[in-house]
Scaffold this motif. Sequence first.
Motif, short mmCIF file in Angstrom:
data_model
loop_
_atom_site.label_atom_id
_atom_site.label_comp_id
_atom_site.label_asym_id
_atom_site.label_seq_id
_atom_site.Cartn_x
_atom_site.Cartn_y
_atom_site.Cartn_z
N SER A 277 -5.35 -2.32 -4.62
CA SER A 277 -4.11 -2.46 -3.85
C SER A 277 -3.67 -1.12 -3.30
CB SER A 277 -3.01 -3.04 -4.75
OG SER A 277 -1.76 -2.97 -4.11
N SER A 278 -3.17 -1.12 -2.07
CA SER A 278 -2.69 0.11 -1.46
C SER A 278 -1.29 0.48 -1.94
CB SER A 278 -2.69 -0.03 0.07
OG SER A 278 -1.83 -1.09 0.46
N SER A 279 -0.73 -0.34 -2.84
CA SER A 279 0.61 -0.10 -3.37
C SER A 279 0.67 -0.48 -4.84
CB SER A 279 1.64 -0.92 -2.58
OG SER A 279 2.82 -1.13 -3.32
N ASP A 280 1.30 0.36 -5.65
CA ASP A 280 1.47 0.04 -7.07
C ASP A 280 2.37 -1.18 -7.27
OD1 ASP A 280 -0.14 1.98 -8.20
OD2 ASP A 280 1.47 3.45 -8.37
N PHE A 281 3.37 -1.36 -6.41
CA PHE A 281 4.28 -2.50 -6.56
C PHE A 281 3.54 -3.81 -6.30
CE2 PHE A 281 7.09 1.08 -5.70
CZ PHE A 281 8.03 0.93 -6.70
#
Length: 339
Positions: A241-245
């Motif tokens: 994923s390009s985002s931790d969220f």
Amino acid sequence: YDIAKKLNITAATVSRALNNNPRISDATRKLVMETAASMGYTQNKLALALKSGKSNLVGVIVPYIDTSFFASIIRGIEEALYPEGYNVIICQTHETQEREIATVNTLLNAQVDGILMSVSKSSKETTHFDHILNKKIPLVFFDRRKNVKGVSSVTIDDFDGGYIATKHLIEQGCKKIAHLSGDWSLEIYKKRFEGYKQALLDNGLEFDEKYLLHVKSDTAAGKSAVDNLMKLDEKPDAIFSSSDFVALGAIQRLQELGIHLPDEFCVVGFSNEPFTQLMELSISSVDQAPLDMGKMAAKVFLDQVTGVGKVKIEQKVELTPHLIVRKSSSKSTVKEPVK
């Protein structure tokens, strides 16, 4: 004028005394300073900036201030600039170009000595950047940037970040790796995807478009993405994923579905948000070193305003990302950061 009237001297003498002009005697200077203090006088910083051409203020523009990433960058900038006599004015755009332009104009009106910014994802125009440059005010992009001639930038090597994250998943035995990407109008997300794709090809795996999903950067998007991926005939066995969220949301949905991590499924995020290491199932993530990014952005600015002859040389600084391996993707005993 009030001080001059009280002391029965000229306003010019008061001005010279307040600015430590050598033409004023020590006795007069002391009398003026004591009177100014008793009357609660403070210098008009804006007027002083107009006169001297230097305000010792630097504008910092971010999409949002309530994220750990941008808060850490701001901290790095402030820690580097304060010892040099600068104070920062922090502004946020809420990801809108309209507010970005208005904020730039506000900072220019405040006579700032420089602007350090991370562009909003809706920013398409560049005229407001040209406006800054035309006023000969240093502009430095950090994290998110636009390709504007003459503007320096400090970013992380997002391609390499995507590459090492995907390579790690392949080394864990994953063969069907999905990628949850952000808005490609921002260069950072496109580069992370390119790194992901290249890592697949370099390791004998084909890129399959059905495993690529564009999502918003929140937990709800991560949950929805897993729902869509689990409908595929050939389900993935890992997510980068390009985002931790987004990674957090994906993990929550996978656990709700009874899928065991990391034995059955691996997940790696991006940014190394503080919560990634505090969860019971800690999340592997690419560290962006925001504190270092902020300090470097400040250094690039200082290079422009304090260098010999103040020659404004465009700098493109790319920091090296590091993968922090944790429970969400570690099928082996890997504990050290993969570099």
